[in-house]
Design an enzyme around this catalytic site. Structure first.
Site, PDB file in Angstrom:
ATOM      1  N   ASP A 202      36.950  32.427  35.880  1.00 45.02           N
ATOM      2  CA  ASP A 202      37.269  33.776  36.398  1.00 45.02           C
ATOM      3  C   ASP A 202      36.279  34.019  37.478  1.00 45.02           C
ATOM      4  OD1 ASP A 202      37.904  36.244  36.975  1.00 45.02           O
ATOM      5  OD2 ASP A 202      37.075  37.122  35.044  1.00 45.02           O
TER       6      ASP A 202
ATOM      7  N   CYS B 295      41.882  59.533  52.248  1.00 44.07           N
ATOM      8  CA  CYS B 295      41.046  58.885  51.278  1.00 44.07           C
ATOM      9  C   CYS B 295      41.532  57.139  51.490  1.00 44.07           C
ATOM     10  CB  CYS B 295      41.152  59.241  49.651  1.00 44.07           C
ATOM     11  SG  CYS B 295      40.225  58.379  48.913  1.00 44.07           S
TER      12      CYS B 295
ATOM     13  N   CYS C 116      41.203  37.045  41.447  1.00 46.28           N
ATOM     14  CA  CYS C 116      41.528  38.210  42.270  1.00 46.28           C
ATOM     15  C   CYS C 116      41.820  37.985  43.820  1.00 46.28           C
ATOM     16  CB  CYS C 116      40.320  39.156  41.815  1.00 46.28           C
ATOM     17  SG  CYS C 116      38.773  38.490  42.150  1.00 46.28           S
TER      18      CYS C 116
ATOM     19  N   CYS D  40      41.443  62.776  41.312  1.00 49.49           N
ATOM     20  CA  CYS D  40      41.678  61.519  41.489  1.00 49.49           C
ATOM     21  C   CYS D  40      42.770  61.136  40.415  1.00 49.49           C
ATOM     22  CB  CYS D  40      40.664  60.684  41.371  1.00 49.49           C
ATOM     23  SG  CYS D  40      40.803  58.788  41.771  1.00 49.49           S
TER      24      CYS D  40
HETATM   25  C1  LIG Z   1      35.229  38.245  38.444  1.00 50.75           C
HETATM   26  S1  LIG Z   1      33.693  38.453  37.724  1.00 50.75           S
HETATM   27  C2  LIG Z   1      34.410  37.756  36.036  1.00 50.75           C
HETATM   28  C3  LIG Z   1      33.412  38.277  35.029  1.00 50.75           C
HETATM   29  C4  LIG Z   1      34.043  38.066  33.564  1.00 50.75           C
HETATM   30  N1  LIG Z   1      34.884  36.879  33.428  1.00 50.75           N
HETATM   31  C5  LIG Z   1      34.794  39.231  33.150  1.00 50.75           C
HETATM   32  O1  LIG Z   1      36.105  39.156  32.986  1.00 50.75           O
HETATM   33  O2  LIG Z   1      34.318  40.305  33.107  1.00 50.75           O
HETATM   34  C6  LIG Z   1      33.087  36.904  38.273  1.00 50.75           C
HETATM   35  C7  LIG Z   1      31.564  36.806  37.672  1.00 50.75           C
HETATM   36  O3  LIG Z   1      31.113  35.469  38.365  1.00 50.75           O
HETATM   37  C8  LIG Z   1      29.820  35.621  38.745  1.00 50.75           C
HETATM   38  N2  LIG Z   1      29.333  34.987  39.660  1.00 50.75           N
HETATM   39  C9  LIG Z   1      29.634  35.263  40.956  1.00 50.75           C
HETATM   40  N3  LIG Z   1      29.286  34.087  41.849  1.00 50.75           N
HETATM   41  C10 LIG Z   1      28.761  33.275  40.822  1.00 50.75           C
HETATM   42  C11 LIG Z   1      28.121  32.027  41.071  1.00 50.75           C
HETATM   43  N4  LIG Z   1      28.033  31.357  42.359  1.00 50.75           N
HETATM   44  N5  LIG Z   1      27.735  31.159  39.946  1.00 50.75           N
HETATM   45  C12 LIG Z   1      27.884  31.622  38.618  1.00 50.75           C
HETATM   46  N6  LIG Z   1      28.413  33.070  38.678  1.00 50.75           N
HETATM   47  C13 LIG Z   1      28.799  33.837  39.476  1.00 50.75           C
HETATM   48  C14 LIG Z   1      29.509  37.153  38.692  1.00 50.75           C
HETATM   49  O4  LIG Z   1      28.234  37.571  38.343  1.00 50.75           O
HETATM   50  C15 LIG Z   1      30.678  37.585  37.824  1.00 50.75           C
HETATM   51  O5  LIG Z   1      30.072  37.948  36.672  1.00 50.75           O
END
Ligand SMILES: C[S@@+](CC[C@H](N)C(=O)[O-])C[C@H]1O[C@@H](n2cnc3c(N)ncnc32)[C@H](O)[C@@H]1O
Length: 407
Positions: free
Chosen positions: A338, A67, A364, A144
């Site tokens: 984030d 896996c 991340c 899992c």
């Molecule tokens: C890592 S997630 C974090 C979401 C939130 N902070 C959480 O902890 O649940 C990244 C977020 O960025 C949004 N995202 C991705 N690309 C983007 C962009 N170009 N402009 C605005 N938001 C975006 C995604 O839809 C997602 O909700």
């Protein structure tokens, strides 16, 4: 047979094997190990371990060899913790940066509340699970050690969904989220919905006591799959982004609260469904900016029904193409950011040109984060402390939350 020594682990957790001038990747190995094997396309697929590392442990999962869901289960927890911290430190050092690391927070086994599985129909039934390592073959999962037990217990039901709803050639993607209301399942790539399929799916949702079943955008809701975000309850859209474990989310949130302490007007960039916005609204007004309408709408509804929170405003905006500009940022006294794996270079350049005094930066991908951190450092921000968060136990993923203060 060629003998190799494992020099280090690469970013994806594979061993980098060295033999004279030759190099190859070897999965399921550890630094210092001597192995035997022949590479094909730069990879030694089934290395024989001649000298095992003292950090080698017996993997606890019977699926582990095949896996691709996990890749570090053969290493001790201590090794993995140190390795993840070193990955972060090395990425920062490559940019001439460093910061005190407050610790590494690792989520416990069987705590993953959101899992994305693949399913395929077969002559005899269905395959359901994660892909095998570096392959599109699905390893049929019976057990899992990373997912919450409630998701593992639902595998037979999810397999039935694949049997009734997958066409022979297509692969289904099944996102299973477990929360207080039970399981919330979203399936994409399935057969088109028609009356008989709908009735069958409704029957299976009942049989498995699913809170919600979404089939390529058509939804059967038996209970609202609401999740707590601070004092608010949010019903995320099907398959929404959520932090992978509740425990990891709590660690990130505690750090974000701490790094934004004292701020009364906060902007939360890449806000998703409100993981940080809604808890922060217990003591500050928060402006939540996000590219997708559906999670922002869920956030807004959650805020309105919570009642007692400070003001929350929302804005749908593509922050890669159209980042918030310094004038827009300067009305806040703290930024929470984030972004997705690619980081937020365009937005960070605007933050660098603003006067906002502090940032809580959740990331991340340590390499892309380090690129963005360097932009901030070059514009007068100091990275004062950070926490490493490991929500993806036994995988090479690593997350961080860092505090930046303008000096
Ligand atoms: C890592 S997630 C974090 C979401 C939130 N902070 C959480 O902890 O649940 C990244 C977020 O960025 C949004 N995202 C991705 N690309 C983007 C962009 N170009 N402009 C605005 N938001 C975006 C995604 O839809 C997602 O909700």
């Amino acid at each position: 047979m060629t003998q190799w020594t494992i020099e280090r682990l690469g970013r994806k957790g594979d061993g980098v094997a060295v033999s004279g001038d030759a190099r190859a990747l070897a999965s399921l190995t550890l630094p210092g190990e001597v192995i035997e094997g022949e590479p094909a396309d730069g990879r030694i697929a089934a290395p024989k371990i001649l000298t095992p590392s003292a950090e080698r442990v017996k993997p606890i999962c019977g699926h582990y060899r095949a896996c691709g869901g996990c890749s570090l289960m053969h290493a001790s927890d201590g090794f993995t913790t140190r390795w993840k911290q070193q990955v972060v430190e090395a990425a920062l050092a490559a940019r001439g940066l460093s910061a005190p690391i407050l610790g590494v927070h690792t989520s416990p086994p069987r705590s993953r509340r959101r899992a994305v599985l693949s399913g395929r129909r077969t002559k005899k039934g269905a395959l359901l699970g994660f892909h095998a390592r570096a392959s599109d073959v699905i390893v049929d999962l019976q057990a899992c050690h990373v997912m919450r037990p409630e998701i593992t217990a639902a595998l037979p039901l999810l397999r039935k969904l694949v049997v009734v709803g997958a066409s022979r050639s297509a692969e289904l993607t099944l996102t299973a989220i477990h929360g207080p209301a039970g399981l919330d399942v979203a399936v994409t790539g399935g057969k088109p919905m028609e009356t008989t399929l709908f009735q069958t799916l409704a029957g299976l949702a009942e049989e498995g006591d699913l809170a919600r079943l979404d089939w390529d955008g058509q939804t059967i809701t038996r209970r609202r799959p609401a999740l707590p975000m601070g004092r608010a309850m949010v019903v995320p859209p099907p398959a929404a982004f959520l932090q992978a474990t509740a425990d990891g989310e709590a660690a990130l949130l505690a750090a974000v609260r701490n790094f934004t302490k004292g701020a009364s007007a906060i902007v939360d960039l890449f806000a998703g469904c409100g993981t940080f916005t809604l808890p922060l609204a217990e003591r500050a007004s928060v402006h939540a900016v996000e590219g997708l309408a559906a999670p922002l709408s869920a956030l807004d509804t959650g805020w309105r029904s919570a009642g007692s929170l400070n003001r929350v405003t929302t804005q749908i905006r593509d922050l890669a193409r159209n980042p918030l500009l310094p004038d827009e940022l300067n009305r806040f006294d703290a930024i929470v950011i984030d972004p997705p794996r690619a980081g937020a270079e365009a937005q960070v350049c605007q933050i660098a040109a603003s006067d906002v005094p502090k940032i809580a930066f959740v990331a991340c991908d340590p390499v892309n984060f380090s690129r963005d951190a360097q932009i901030l450092a070059d514009s007068g921000f100091k990275m004062t402390r950070m926490l490493v968060v490991d929500q993806f136990r036994w995988s090479p993923h690593v997350e961080t939350v860092a505090e930046f203060i303008r000096t």
